[in-house]
Design a protein around this motif. Sequence first.
Motif, PDB file in Angstrom:
ATOM      1  N   ASN A  68      16.871 -14.416   6.230  1.00 51.28           N
ATOM      2  CA  ASN A  68      17.028 -13.851   7.579  1.00 51.28           C
ATOM      3  C   ASN A  68      17.553 -12.231   6.937  1.00 51.28           C
ATOM      4  O   ASN A  68      17.961 -11.980   6.055  1.00 51.28           O
ATOM      5  CB  ASN A  68      18.152 -14.453   8.151  1.00 51.28           C
ATOM      6  CG  ASN A  68      17.969 -15.799   8.615  1.00 51.28           C
ATOM      7  OD1 ASN A  68      16.708 -16.039   9.267  1.00 51.28           O
ATOM      8  ND2 ASN A  68      18.922 -16.816   8.527  1.00 51.28           N
ATOM      9  N   PRO A  69      16.936 -11.308   8.020  1.00 49.04           N
ATOM     10  CA  PRO A  69      17.093  -9.862   7.862  1.00 49.04           C
ATOM     11  C   PRO A  69      18.508  -9.772   7.454  1.00 49.04           C
ATOM     12  O   PRO A  69      19.665 -10.231   8.094  1.00 49.04           O
ATOM     13  CB  PRO A  69      16.707  -9.147   9.171  1.00 49.04           C
ATOM     14  CG  PRO A  69      15.724 -10.363   9.564  1.00 49.04           C
ATOM     15  CD  PRO A  69      16.359 -11.776   9.181  1.00 49.04           C
ATOM     16  N   GLY A  70      18.883  -8.867   6.473  1.00 46.05           N
ATOM     17  CA  GLY A  70      20.303  -8.422   6.123  1.00 46.05           C
ATOM     18  C   GLY A  70      21.061  -9.390   5.166  1.00 46.05           C
ATOM     19  O   GLY A  70      22.303  -9.193   4.942  1.00 46.05           O
ATOM     20  N   LYS A  95       7.365  -7.748   2.854  1.00 45.19           N
ATOM     21  CA  LYS A  95       6.661  -8.210   4.173  1.00 45.19           C
ATOM     22  C   LYS A  95       5.426  -7.707   3.941  1.00 45.19           C
ATOM     23  O   LYS A  95       4.641  -7.606   5.080  1.00 45.19           O
ATOM     24  CB  LYS A  95       7.417  -7.915   5.329  1.00 45.19           C
ATOM     25  CG  LYS A  95       9.003  -8.471   5.142  1.00 45.19           C
ATOM     26  CD  LYS A  95       9.365  -9.635   6.102  1.00 45.19           C
ATOM     27  CE  LYS A  95      10.613 -10.048   6.107  1.00 45.19           C
ATOM     28  NZ  LYS A  95      11.549 -10.016   4.846  1.00 45.19           N
ATOM     29  N   ASP A  96       5.103  -6.530   3.095  1.00 45.06           N
ATOM     30  CA  ASP A  96       3.939  -5.688   3.066  1.00 45.06           C
ATOM     31  C   ASP A  96       2.834  -6.365   2.317  1.00 45.06           C
ATOM     32  O   ASP A  96       2.744  -6.404   1.514  1.00 45.06           O
ATOM     33  CB  ASP A  96       4.239  -4.375   2.698  1.00 45.06           C
ATOM     34  CG  ASP A  96       3.119  -3.451   2.676  1.00 45.06           C
ATOM     35  OD1 ASP A  96       1.836  -3.986   2.806  1.00 45.06           O
ATOM     36  OD2 ASP A  96       3.098  -2.122   2.425  1.00 45.06           O
ATOM     37  N   ARG A  97       1.796  -6.888   3.214  1.00 46.46           N
ATOM     38  CA  ARG A  97       0.835  -7.631   2.222  1.00 46.46           C
ATOM     39  C   ARG A  97      -0.087  -6.772   1.350  1.00 46.46           C
ATOM     40  O   ARG A  97      -0.430  -7.252   0.226  1.00 46.46           O
ATOM     41  CB  ARG A  97      -0.347  -8.416   3.309  1.00 46.46           C
ATOM     42  CG  ARG A  97       0.356  -9.667   3.816  1.00 46.46           C
ATOM     43  CD  ARG A  97      -0.612 -10.236   4.814  1.00 46.46           C
ATOM     44  NE  ARG A  97      -1.820 -10.692   4.111  1.00 46.46           N
ATOM     45  CZ  ARG A  97      -1.794 -11.883   3.550  1.00 46.46           C
ATOM     46  NH1 ARG A  97      -0.756 -12.622   3.310  1.00 46.46           N
ATOM     47  NH2 ARG A  97      -2.996 -11.945   2.906  1.00 46.46           N
ATOM     48  N   VAL A  98      -0.101  -5.463   1.705  1.00 44.46           N
ATOM     49  CA  VAL A  98      -0.912  -4.540   1.018  1.00 44.46           C
ATOM     50  C   VAL A  98       0.148  -4.297  -0.553  1.00 44.46           C
ATOM     51  O   VAL A  98      -0.650  -4.578  -1.787  1.00 44.46           O
ATOM     52  CB  VAL A  98      -1.182  -3.192   1.488  1.00 44.46           C
ATOM     53  CG1 VAL A  98      -1.624  -2.186   0.438  1.00 44.46           C
ATOM     54  CG2 VAL A  98      -1.936  -3.130   2.637  1.00 44.46           C
ATOM     55  N   LYS A  99       1.190  -4.545  -0.301  1.00 41.32           N
ATOM     56  CA  LYS A  99       2.196  -4.223  -1.535  1.00 41.32           C
ATOM     57  C   LYS A  99       2.107  -5.571  -2.359  1.00 41.32           C
ATOM     58  O   LYS A  99       2.027  -5.428  -3.688  1.00 41.32           O
ATOM     59  CB  LYS A  99       3.545  -3.824  -1.038  1.00 41.32           C
ATOM     60  CG  LYS A  99       4.605  -3.720  -2.244  1.00 41.32           C
ATOM     61  CD  LYS A  99       5.804  -3.254  -1.602  1.00 41.32           C
ATOM     62  CE  LYS A  99       6.865  -2.840  -2.898  1.00 41.32           C
ATOM     63  NZ  LYS A  99       8.061  -2.433  -2.495  1.00 41.32           N
ATOM     64  N   ALA A 100       2.206  -6.792  -1.635  1.00 43.82           N
ATOM     65  CA  ALA A 100       2.139  -7.826  -2.240  1.00 43.82           C
ATOM     66  C   ALA A 100       0.858  -8.252  -3.101  1.00 43.82           C
ATOM     67  O   ALA A 100       0.747  -9.080  -4.066  1.00 43.82           O
ATOM     68  CB  ALA A 100       2.371  -9.181  -1.295  1.00 43.82           C
ATOM     69  N   GLY A 119      15.688 -19.976   0.362  1.00 44.69           N
ATOM     70  CA  GLY A 119      15.328 -20.587   1.649  1.00 44.69           C
ATOM     71  C   GLY A 119      15.518 -19.445   2.862  1.00 44.69           C
ATOM     72  O   GLY A 119      15.662 -18.309   2.695  1.00 44.69           O
ATOM     73  N   GLY A 120      15.445 -19.859   4.137  1.00 37.94           N
ATOM     74  CA  GLY A 120      15.140 -19.117   5.292  1.00 37.94           C
ATOM     75  C   GLY A 120      14.142 -19.713   6.150  1.00 37.94           C
ATOM     76  O   GLY A 120      14.237 -20.794   6.737  1.00 37.94           O
ATOM     77  N   ARG A 121      13.228 -18.894   6.473  1.00 38.34           N
ATOM     78  CA  ARG A 121      12.081 -19.163   7.291  1.00 38.34           C
ATOM     79  C   ARG A 121      10.925 -19.179   6.808  1.00 38.34           C
ATOM     80  O   ARG A 121      10.455 -18.250   5.972  1.00 38.34           O
ATOM     81  CB  ARG A 121      12.010 -18.626   8.387  1.00 38.34           C
ATOM     82  CG  ARG A 121      13.169 -18.630   9.607  1.00 38.34           C
ATOM     83  CD  ARG A 121      13.369 -20.104  10.055  1.00 38.34           C
ATOM     84  NE  ARG A 121      12.328 -20.622  10.428  1.00 38.34           N
ATOM     85  CZ  ARG A 121      11.568 -20.407  11.813  1.00 38.34           C
ATOM     86  NH1 ARG A 121      11.945 -19.748  12.461  1.00 38.34           N
ATOM     87  NH2 ARG A 121      10.327 -21.233  11.997  1.00 38.34           N
ATOM     88  N   GLN A 122      10.055 -20.191   6.511  1.00 38.50           N
ATOM     89  CA  GLN A 122       8.892 -20.421   5.713  1.00 38.50           C
ATOM     90  C   GLN A 122       7.599 -19.372   6.085  1.00 38.50           C
ATOM     91  O   GLN A 122       7.039 -19.124   5.194  1.00 38.50           O
ATOM     92  CB  GLN A 122       8.433 -21.863   5.201  1.00 38.50           C
ATOM     93  CG  GLN A 122       8.376 -22.709   6.641  1.00 38.50           C
ATOM     94  CD  GLN A 122       9.952 -23.540   6.723  1.00 38.50           C
ATOM     95  OE1 GLN A 122      10.891 -22.903   6.853  1.00 38.50           O
ATOM     96  NE2 GLN A 122       9.695 -24.819   6.885  1.00 38.50           N
TER      97      GLN A 122
END
Length: 265
Positions: A68-70, A95-100, A119-122
Amino acid sequence: MKHKKVMALRLLVFALLFGGFAGCVSAAEKGVVIAMGGGNGTPEIYEKWKALGGGQNAHVVLIPTANNPGEDIAPVVNGLKQVFGVQEVAVLDTKDRVKADSDEFVVPLKQATFVFIDGGRQWRLADAYLGTLVEHELRNVLKRGGVIAGSSAGASILASYLVRGDPAGAEIMMAKGHERGFGFLPNSAIDQHVSERHRERDLEAVVAAHPKLLGIGIDPNTIIVVQRDQFEVIGTGKVTITQAGRQQYAISAGGRFDLRKRKLL
């Protein structure tokens, strides 16, 4: 002679077509896939990570993108350092697909012997990394004989079918647009926090909709260690197996399962 060649070709085609339906076999080749059903782990689990992941010579990478953020990742980083006795843990998070999808970003994965997906949200993992160089290099970790471990959301993304992938809420088991995982465990769906959140029956609807899937529900502080076409259960809980047309059952610690034949050993 010509007849023999035709027969041999037919047999090869038959094997290729039907061999894939014999069961779900790990994509790990020489490597190891470890899925944990959440929790903080146990000493026995940590020892297994260390033994398979390279010990004090390990190159450890943490992927906390599902968090989760933070959320503070320092406890996870420090925990991995303590488990392996290493000074450095590389962190990959975007979260940047270009970077990934860039060569520079995936450099740590090229040396990794142990990757931990937290973990977190898949859906965050799927949106960021599916179809990028990150996914490609994770497969290469396994091809080199390394370990990819995931907990909670990080466990679910290891399967071919992604459950609870809807950004709207984790209670939604099947979400269009968020149904594909990394596929390191083909023909499977992995759920987590099963006993803790009373999710024992939740994979039934998924398997009913997709009968070829093997449903694997993992309790907290429990792992499956997947090597080639088998997995072993380690930890304090159980692993619930859901298959189309069969009675659901649970495997306790120490139990082994044949992924190709889809039965207990």
